[in-house]
Motif scaffolding. Sequence first.
Motif, PDB file in Angstrom:
ATOM      1  N   PRO A  18      64.957  90.001  50.965  1.00 44.77           N
ATOM      2  CA  PRO A  18      64.478  91.342  51.318  1.00 44.77           C
ATOM      3  C   PRO A  18      65.482  92.163  52.137  1.00 44.77           C
ATOM      4  O   PRO A  18      65.578  93.368  51.961  1.00 44.77           O
ATOM      5  CB  PRO A  18      63.227  91.053  52.149  1.00 44.77           C
ATOM      6  CG  PRO A  18      62.764  89.725  51.696  1.00 44.77           C
ATOM      7  CD  PRO A  18      63.999  88.950  51.365  1.00 44.77           C
ATOM      8  N   GLY A  72      64.650  92.839  43.239  1.00 49.23           N
ATOM      9  CA  GLY A  72      64.983  92.624  44.645  1.00 49.23           C
ATOM     10  C   GLY A  72      64.227  91.461  45.256  1.00 49.23           C
ATOM     11  O   GLY A  72      63.656  90.627  44.567  1.00 49.23           O
ATOM     12  N   GLY A  73      64.268  91.416  46.585  1.00 45.83           N
ATOM     13  CA  GLY A  73      63.607  90.345  47.326  1.00 45.83           C
ATOM     14  C   GLY A  73      64.468  89.101  47.453  1.00 45.83           C
ATOM     15  O   GLY A  73      63.986  88.039  47.819  1.00 45.83           O
ATOM     16  N   THR A  89      67.822  93.761  49.843  1.00 48.84           N
ATOM     17  CA  THR A  89      67.123  94.773  49.048  1.00 48.84           C
ATOM     18  C   THR A  89      67.058  96.091  49.817  1.00 48.84           C
ATOM     19  O   THR A  89      67.282  97.171  49.255  1.00 48.84           O
ATOM     20  CB  THR A  89      65.696  94.292  48.700  1.00 48.84           C
ATOM     21  OG1 THR A  89      65.811  93.082  47.954  1.00 48.84           O
ATOM     22  CG2 THR A  89      64.941  95.323  47.887  1.00 48.84           C
ATOM     23  N   ILE A 100      63.369 105.462  42.159  1.00 50.08           N
ATOM     24  CA  ILE A 100      63.851 104.082  41.979  1.00 50.08           C
ATOM     25  C   ILE A 100      62.653 103.127  41.917  1.00 50.08           C
ATOM     26  O   ILE A 100      61.720 103.264  42.695  1.00 50.08           O
ATOM     27  CB  ILE A 100      64.733 103.650  43.184  1.00 50.08           C
ATOM     28  CG1 ILE A 100      65.963 104.545  43.316  1.00 50.08           C
ATOM     29  CG2 ILE A 100      65.143 102.183  43.072  1.00 50.08           C
ATOM     30  CD1 ILE A 100      66.756 104.303  44.611  1.00 50.08           C
ATOM     31  N   PHE A 101      62.712 102.163  40.997  1.00 49.26           N
ATOM     32  CA  PHE A 101      61.722 101.076  41.003  1.00 49.26           C
ATOM     33  C   PHE A 101      62.325  99.827  41.613  1.00 49.26           C
ATOM     34  O   PHE A 101      63.456  99.463  41.292  1.00 49.26           O
ATOM     35  CB  PHE A 101      61.293 100.705  39.582  1.00 49.26           C
ATOM     36  CG  PHE A 101      60.333 101.665  38.985  1.00 49.26           C
ATOM     37  CD1 PHE A 101      59.045 101.769  39.467  1.00 49.26           C
ATOM     38  CD2 PHE A 101      60.728 102.482  37.949  1.00 49.26           C
ATOM     39  CE1 PHE A 101      58.154 102.671  38.921  1.00 49.26           C
ATOM     40  CE2 PHE A 101      59.852 103.385  37.390  1.00 49.26           C
ATOM     41  CZ  PHE A 101      58.558 103.486  37.876  1.00 49.26           C
ATOM     42  N   ILE A 102      61.555  99.184  42.461  1.00 50.12           N
ATOM     43  CA  ILE A 102      61.975  97.885  42.992  1.00 50.12           C
ATOM     44  C   ILE A 102      60.912  96.850  42.633  1.00 50.12           C
ATOM     45  O   ILE A 102      59.732  97.054  42.911  1.00 50.12           O
ATOM     46  CB  ILE A 102      62.143  97.930  44.531  1.00 50.12           C
ATOM     47  CG1 ILE A 102      63.175  98.993  44.924  1.00 50.12           C
ATOM     48  CG2 ILE A 102      62.552  96.552  45.054  1.00 50.12           C
ATOM     49  CD1 ILE A 102      63.270  99.228  46.427  1.00 50.12           C
ATOM     50  N   ASN A 103      61.341  95.802  41.980  1.00 44.12           N
ATOM     51  CA  ASN A 103      60.456  94.674  41.728  1.00 44.12           C
ATOM     52  C   ASN A 103      60.929  93.552  42.649  1.00 44.12           C
ATOM     53  O   ASN A 103      61.910  92.874  42.370  1.00 44.12           O
ATOM     54  CB  ASN A 103      60.538  94.270  40.253  1.00 44.12           C
ATOM     55  CG  ASN A 103      59.560  93.159  39.909  1.00 44.12           C
ATOM     56  OD1 ASN A 103      58.871  92.634  40.788  1.00 44.12           O
ATOM     57  ND2 ASN A 103      59.494  92.798  38.645  1.00 44.12           N
ATOM     58  N   SER A 104      60.232  93.412  43.762  1.00 43.81           N
ATOM     59  CA  SER A 104      60.662  92.461  44.792  1.00 43.81           C
ATOM     60  C   SER A 104      60.034  91.100  44.529  1.00 43.81           C
ATOM     61  O   SER A 104      58.826  90.926  44.691  1.00 43.81           O
ATOM     62  CB  SER A 104      60.254  92.990  46.170  1.00 43.81           C
ATOM     63  OG  SER A 104      60.727  92.128  47.185  1.00 43.81           O
ATOM     64  N   ILE A 105      60.869  90.143  44.095  1.00 43.70           N
ATOM     65  CA  ILE A 105      60.362  88.816  43.754  1.00 43.70           C
ATOM     66  C   ILE A 105      60.703  87.823  44.871  1.00 43.70           C
ATOM     67  O   ILE A 105      61.043  88.235  45.973  1.00 43.70           O
ATOM     68  CB  ILE A 105      60.843  88.371  42.357  1.00 43.70           C
ATOM     69  CG1 ILE A 105      62.370  88.299  42.280  1.00 43.70           C
ATOM     70  CG2 ILE A 105      60.302  89.340  41.291  1.00 43.70           C
ATOM     71  CD1 ILE A 105      62.893  87.752  40.937  1.00 43.70           C
ATOM     72  N   ASN A 106      60.583  86.536  44.590  1.00 43.38           N
ATOM     73  CA  ASN A 106      60.611  85.530  45.649  1.00 43.38           C
ATOM     74  C   ASN A 106      61.876  84.673  45.580  1.00 43.38           C
ATOM     75  O   ASN A 106      62.013  83.832  44.692  1.00 43.38           O
ATOM     76  CB  ASN A 106      59.355  84.659  45.513  1.00 43.38           C
ATOM     77  CG  ASN A 106      59.190  83.671  46.643  1.00 43.38           C
ATOM     78  OD1 ASN A 106      60.138  83.371  47.368  1.00 43.38           O
ATOM     79  ND2 ASN A 106      57.985  83.139  46.792  1.00 43.38           N
ATOM     80  N   LYS A 147      59.372  93.492  33.274  1.00 45.78           N
ATOM     81  CA  LYS A 147      58.437  94.422  33.925  1.00 45.78           C
ATOM     82  C   LYS A 147      59.117  95.756  34.188  1.00 45.78           C
ATOM     83  O   LYS A 147      58.526  96.821  33.993  1.00 45.78           O
ATOM     84  CB  LYS A 147      57.905  93.824  35.233  1.00 45.78           C
ATOM     85  CG  LYS A 147      56.991  92.623  34.975  1.00 45.78           C
ATOM     86  CD  LYS A 147      55.783  92.604  35.892  1.00 45.78           C
ATOM     87  CE  LYS A 147      54.735  91.625  35.362  1.00 45.78           C
ATOM     88  NZ  LYS A 147      53.514  91.604  36.134  1.00 45.78           N
TER      89      LYS A 147
END
Lengths: 236, 236
Positions: A12, A8-9, A15, A39-45, A71
Amino acid sequence: MKQIGIIGGLGPESTVQYYQSIIRRFQEKKGTRQVLPEIFINSINMYHIFRYITEWRLDDLITYVGNAARKLEHLEVDGMIIAANTPHLVFDEVQKQVNVPMISIVDATVEEAKNQGVEQIGLLGTKFTMERDFFKTPFEENGKRIDVPEEVTQQYLHEKIVNELENGIVNPETKKAFKQIVDEMIEQKQIDSLILGCTELPMIFSEEDFDIPLLDTMDIHVNKVVDFMFENEGIS
Amino acid sequence: MKQIGIIGGLGPESTVQYYQSIIRRFQEKKGTRQVLPEIFINSINMYHIFRYITEWRLDDLITYVGNAARKLEHLEVDGMIIAANTPHLVFDEVQKQVNVPMISIVDATVEEAKNQGVEQIGLLGTKFTMERDFFKTPFEENGKRIDVPEEVTQQYLHEKIVNELENGIVNPETKKAFKQIVDEMIEQKQIDSLILGCTELPMIFSEEDFDIPLLDTMDIHVNKVVDFMFENEGIS
């Protein structure tokens, strides 16, 4: 229950929409609000994503999104999604970097277009989504025509998406201009449906705005993901 | 920049508030909206948490939250938070299970109470937060008095928080009743400030509702976390 991971991200705002929509749809299928999926969220840029695409550094883009995917794989999720249309430019390459199945927003939308029987489809999204082939080709391979606005209009849409919608800003002037662009596509290109090919576009458009059906890619993606979570499960 | 992990889903509404507030505060400190922090969210199931506490199965609670923390540790985050007040009941035990520093919402709020110089503080939150000692004791150790409503009122507040606010429902009737409870605490117990000791309470109260200062635990926690992300960094 299968557990999913979200890259995500991007941005945002969408997301948050994904997260809330997945939970809502999960609860609908369970028939109660007293349940929650993990739920897993990997919030990137997203600014890295835009820069890599603008500078056409696709290797860096694949590495960046691929690292985010790895990841999530590390956490032993059963499936994962990229919560945005634009990074699907490198979907196939990212999928090759992980063993966990990824669910594509483009494939899910093609499937929905086939179900709805639409043929001449307008596509709005970021500049990259409109001008590149990654979104269009899977439709064309399935005998659908995809229409996008002229280049200068693409640039206008892109800037408004990035500077306003990605920051949660819904400007009535922008909505009016966006609607006019679609109305012209309906009149001049006879599109019979419209893909909201950017997860921020549902902020600005709803079904009532047009006489043709909207293919809301985020909504379609969310339904597909939640179906995946329930695969091989009794719905109890 | 230090990367943080969030144990969320407790409930999802407040996870969204945390996520958006951390990004907003991060961008404020950077002085631009064209930046995004990378954040991990492990969204778990608050109904498990409530069941373990109701049945007083603290070992199960510690295991459940501890597993969530260990998954974030696995991703090599630099710090982590639990995005809710109630699970701080077992904060110390969870911290013992990971080497990554955890930032406590209770400690952050004590620090803020000291900064503001308030002494006789009302506390609203879930039943567990009001009736148990984990939130009160650190304040009392710092010479502050904590007042909570009567038991029957605690039960009422708890049910409204769980059944309405946790589901994103803000009912004007509920707001009126909540405000009356606080007004009585101001009149009868002379509280000089009020802790919004549940991350959903800012949905229902704002500064304008009372003449006494509000200690918004989520807001305080977010500021503390973003300060942590910038530790040892130039702000450029």
